[in-house]
Scaffold this active site. Sequence first.
Site, mmCIF file in Angstrom:
data_model
loop_
_atom_site.group_PDB
_atom_site.id
_atom_site.type_symbol
_atom_site.label_atom_id
_atom_site.label_comp_id
_atom_site.label_asym_id
_atom_site.label_seq_id
_atom_site.Cartn_x
_atom_site.Cartn_y
_atom_site.Cartn_z
ATOM 1 C CG ASP A 152 4.414 -3.491 -3.543
ATOM 2 O OD1 ASP A 152 3.665 -2.979 -4.383
ATOM 3 O OD2 ASP A 152 4.089 -3.635 -2.346
ATOM 4 C CB THR A 163 1.931 0.274 -0.614
ATOM 5 O OG1 THR A 163 1.385 1.168 -1.585
ATOM 6 C CG2 THR A 163 1.349 0.571 0.748
ATOM 7 C CD GLU A 206 -10.962 7.791 2.656
ATOM 8 O OE1 GLU A 206 -11.228 6.846 3.416
ATOM 9 O OE2 GLU A 206 -11.763 8.238 1.812
ATOM 10 C CG ASP A 209 4.078 -7.407 -3.537
ATOM 11 O OD1 ASP A 209 3.561 -6.857 -4.519
ATOM 12 O OD2 ASP A 209 4.235 -6.847 -2.445
#
Length: 1098
Positions: free
Chosen positions: A443, A445, A553, A840
Site C-alpha cells: 500500500d 498511504t 488540503e 488492505d
Amino acid sequence: SIKKCPPSPLTISKWNRLRWRRAKALAEASPKQPLTQKSLRPERRQRGGLRLASTSAGAAGMTDNIALQPVRDKKRHDNKNRNGCCPWSRCCGMGDFRPRTVWLGHPEKREQRYPRNVINNQKYNFFTFLPGVLFNQFKYFFNLYFLLLACSQFVNELRLGALYTYWVPLGIVLIITILREAVEEIRCYCRDKEVNSQIYSKLSIRGKILCLTPFWISYFPHFCLVLGSCFLRTDQLDGETDWKLRHPVACTQRLKVMPHLMFLGDDLLQIRSYVYAEEPNIDIHNFIGTFTREDGDPPVNESLSIENTLWASTVIASGTVVGVVIYTGKELRSVMNTSDPRHKVGLFDLEVNCLTKILFGALVVVSLVMVALQHFAGRWYLQIFRFLLLFSNIVPISLRVNLDMGKMVFSWMIRRDSKIPGTVVRASTIPEQLGRISYLLTDKTGTLTQNEMVFRRLHLGTVAYGMDSMDEVQSHVFSAYTQPSHDLPASRVPAATKVRKTISSRVHEAVKAIALVHCVTPAYEANGVTDQAEAEQHYEDTCRVYQAASPDEVSLVQWTESVGLTLVGRDQNSMQLRTPSGQILNFTILQIFPFTYVSKRMGIIVRDESTGEITFYMKGADVVMAGIVQYNDWLEEECGNMAREGLRVLVVSKKSLTEEQYQDFEARYVQAKLSVHDRSLKVATVIESLEMEMELLCLTGVEDQLQADVRPTLEILRNAGIKVWMLTGDKLETATCTAKNAHLVTRNQEIHIFNSVTTRGEAHLELNAFRRKHDCALVISGDSLEVCLKFYEYEFMELACQCPAVVCCRCAPTQKAQIVRLLQERTGKLTCAVGDGGNDVSMIQEADCGVGVEGKEGKQASLAADFSVTQFKHLGRLLMVHGRNSYKRSAGLSQFVIHRSLCISTMQAVFSSVFYFASVPLYQGFLIIGYSTIYTMFPVFSLVLDKDVKSEVAMLYPELYKDLLKGRPLSFKTFLIWVLISIYQGSIIMYGALLLFESEFVHIVAISFTSLILTELLMVALTIQTWHWLMIVAELLSLACYIASLVFLHEFIDVYFIATMSFLWKVTVITLVSCLPLYILKYLRRRFSPPNYSKLTT
C-alpha cells in the site's frame, strides 16, 4: 375433479386489485402513511430505528453489550430475500440484495430485520474443536499414513512389536498440534470477545437510540443516515486518517435533542418520515437515497449522498449524531469489500509433503522387492504389509514435530530481534515463506508514506515561489490587504476595461483562492491556559487545529496561514478568514462540490459578505483542469516539471458569477440531486455547465513525506530479486509522484501510463502500445485494470510481470486481493502483501505472506496479517535475515530428519536381506523410540540455530536472497544427495557390524546401534556451518544420555560386551568409515567449488 393449474393473468390482476383496496382501507385509518406500491410489500423486521452517537461520556447508566465490529456472518438467520432452493441450505449463496425503505414514526409498520453484527474469527467452536483439528491433521497424506500404521498393530498377524512403539510417537505429534491449535483459538476468542464486548448506551423510545463517545468506542458498528453534523475518521475503510465532515438531513437538523441527558426531545420522535436507500453494494465512495418527511406541508423530499452517511468501521471524532440504521452485518460496505480469510499452507510444507510421498513410494517398492525375492511364497500379501510396517521409518513421523517446533523457534527469534522492535508473529506456521518472496505488493498511504504533506511550491506561470522565497508571497499578501485600492476588487472593474494585473494582485488572488477552495474545518482545543469556548470565540492561534478529508488540503491551508491569510472559522454555511491586519473576512458557502475519483476535482461557490460578489473556485488534477481553464501555453509544461520532482500538483482556477447566473444554476442543481436514477450523471452535467473558460490562477506543489528509510529498503528488495508492486486507492498523479519519490521507479526507467479504457477495443489498442515498451514501469488505474482483466487477463498479466515495477492506483480492496490472486495463479511464485489500513485486509489475507504495519490507520491490518511490524523499513531485515535463515534452516532440518530415518531403514533392509528376507525387526521397543527422541533429537534440532552468514552480511549483500528464490536448499537434487548418503552410511554400518560380530546376535545390535548414534552426532557436526554453544551442549547431552541409558538396556544390549576393547575398536572403525569420506568430500568442495556466501564470510 379439480385440476391444479397456474392462475391466469386475469386472476392475478384481480388479486392485485383486492390487495390495493385493502391497502387503501388501511391508509384511510392512518392518512399520513403514503400509499405506494412499495407499501404493499411486507417489510422485514428492523432491529435499529433511530440511533444517537455523541461525544458525551455521561451515558453510564443504561448499557447493553452489543457487537460493534461487523464481519461476514457465517450463519444467515434471515432467509426472506434468498432465492435458493430451500430456506435452510447454503447451496444457493447469500441471496440478492435489494433496495429498502426504512420507516420513522410509523409504529404500525413491520420492523425490518438486519443481519447480526458479530465478529467471529475463530475456526472452531467448543463442539467442533477436537473433530476439526483431527480432521485437518488426518486429511493430509503424511499424518493419515501414520494413523493407519498405528491401527494396523491391533491385527495380530501384522504386529511387529509393542503398541507403544507406534502409538506414542503419533500421540506426541497430535498432542503438540492440539495444544498449539488450542492456544491460538483461545487467543482468537479473547480478541473477538474484547471487540464484541464493547458497549454503547441504548434507550428505547419508539425506536432504539444509541449514545457513543469517540474515546470510549473503537469503531462505529452500523451504516447510518446522519441526522446531525459530526466529524468522523475513515482510516479503516479507505485508508485516510483525517477527519471528514458529515452533513445532516436539513429538515431534521434543528429538532430538539439532549444527548448529554440521554433523552431525545419529542420533536425528533414525533416526525413521520421514511428513507429510501439503494441496495447494498461494494462501492465505498457513493451512496444514493432519498429522505421524505410526510408531516410537513408540503412534504419535504431531500436527496441523500455519501456526505449524509456514517459508514461502519469509522470513528465518530467530534459532534453529536442521531442516525437511522440502514445496513448492518454482511450488508456493510466494509464487509462486502473483505474477502474470507483462508488457511495458509506454506510452499515448503507442500514440498515436504511431496517428498514424503516419494519416500512412501520407495517404501512400497522395497516391500514388493523383498516379497518378490521370496518368490511370493506362502501368504505373501501378509508379508507385504509386514514389510511396509518394518520399513515404515522410511517416512519419518518425527519430521512434522521437528518442523513445527522449528517454526516456533523461528517465530520466537523474530519477536526477540531488537533491531525490529514491536514485530509480532501471528502465523507461526509459515515463517519460512519469508525467505522465498518473489513479488511484494504494498500500500502507499501510511505504509510507504507518513501521510503528512508539506507545501513546496507556488507557480503563477511567469513566476514561481519555492520554500526559500515565501517571504515575498507574504509581503504581497500583506500589501494587498493594507493598500486602499483593496476596497475596489479587480473583478468589479467594468469588463470593457482591460487591466493587466500586477504580480502582487495575482499572488493575492491565488492565496485567497487556496484559502477558500477546500473542505478544511478549524477546530479549537483547550491548551491548559485557554479553554475551548474562549479559544473559539477569539480565534486563538495556539489552540487551533485543522481537520479535513485529505492531508493535502490541510497543508495548503496551513501554508496560507503562514503567508498571512488564516482560516479561523467554518460551519456548514459560512467561512471566516483573517487578514494580516487582523480583519475578519466573512464568506457564505453557497455550494460545495466534493472531490470524487471520477471528476478528480473539487469546487466551491462562495459569496463575499462585504461586496456581495459570487465566485466559483475550483482546484483539481491537471489532466482534467487543462480542458476547463482558459487557453495558456505553460500549464502542461510546468505540471510535468513539478511532477518529475515528486510533487503533488493541483491547478487552481476561479470564475465570477452574477446573481442571475447562480440562481439559474441552483434550480437546475437541486432538481438533479433529487433524481434517483442516473443522479451522478445528471448532477455532473449541471456542474459542467459552470466549468467553462475559468481563469487559471496558479499551480500548487505538495510533497508527501516518506517513511523512514523507505528508499534503501526498496533498493534492498530490488537487489534481492523481489519485484515491488504498489497498490493504492489514491489518485494516479499522487501514486506516480510517490513511486518516483520513493525510488520505486528509478530515474533512468521510463514510465508507461496506461490510458483510461472502457471497452475491449480500447484495451486491445493500449495493450499493443504497452507491448512495444521495454523495461518500463507500468502505471494503471483500477477501472482500466478491471477492463483489461475482463477481456485480456492472460496477456495483461504476462506483460505486467515483465515490468520492473507496477503502480495500480484507484484500487478497491477487492481489486487488491484479485491482483494478488492472479499473480499467484499466473506465475506460481510467492507473494507478500504489506498494508496498514482496513482496506488492505483482503490483500493481506490473500497473499502467501501478509505483513501489517501498525500506523496511524489503526490495527485492523496488523491483526489480520501473518506478521506485524511497526515500520516499513523493518521489512528488509524480516525478509533478508529472518526469512532467509528460516527457510535454509527448515530445509536443512527436514533433510537431516529424512537422512536419520533412511539410515535406520537401510540397515533394516540389509539385515533382512542377509537373513533370508525375514520380516524381523532389527531394533525393538525403546531402542526404536529412543533413536528418534532422546538420542538424536537435541543435536538434530539444534540445526535451527545454524546460519551461513551473519545478519549484517545478509543485509549488506541482498543478492544472497536470490539463491533462495529457485528453491535450491530443498530440491530433488539435494534430496537425492541425502538419500545416497543415507544408503551409504546405513549399508556401511550394517555390513560392518555383520562382518565384525563374533557369536551372538545381541552383539550386532550393540555395535550397529552405537555406531548409528555416533554417526548421527558426527553428521550433525559436519552439517553445522556456524557453531553455537547450545549445539555443543546438545551433542554432549545426547551422548551422555545414550551412555547412561546403556545400564537399562540389558534386554537389547550386552552391558559386559560394551565395556570391552573389542566393542570400542569395532565401533570406532565402522563410524570412521561411514563419516570420514564425507568430511573429505566436504573439504574438497569448499576448497575448489565454494558457495557464494563463503566468499563473504572470509
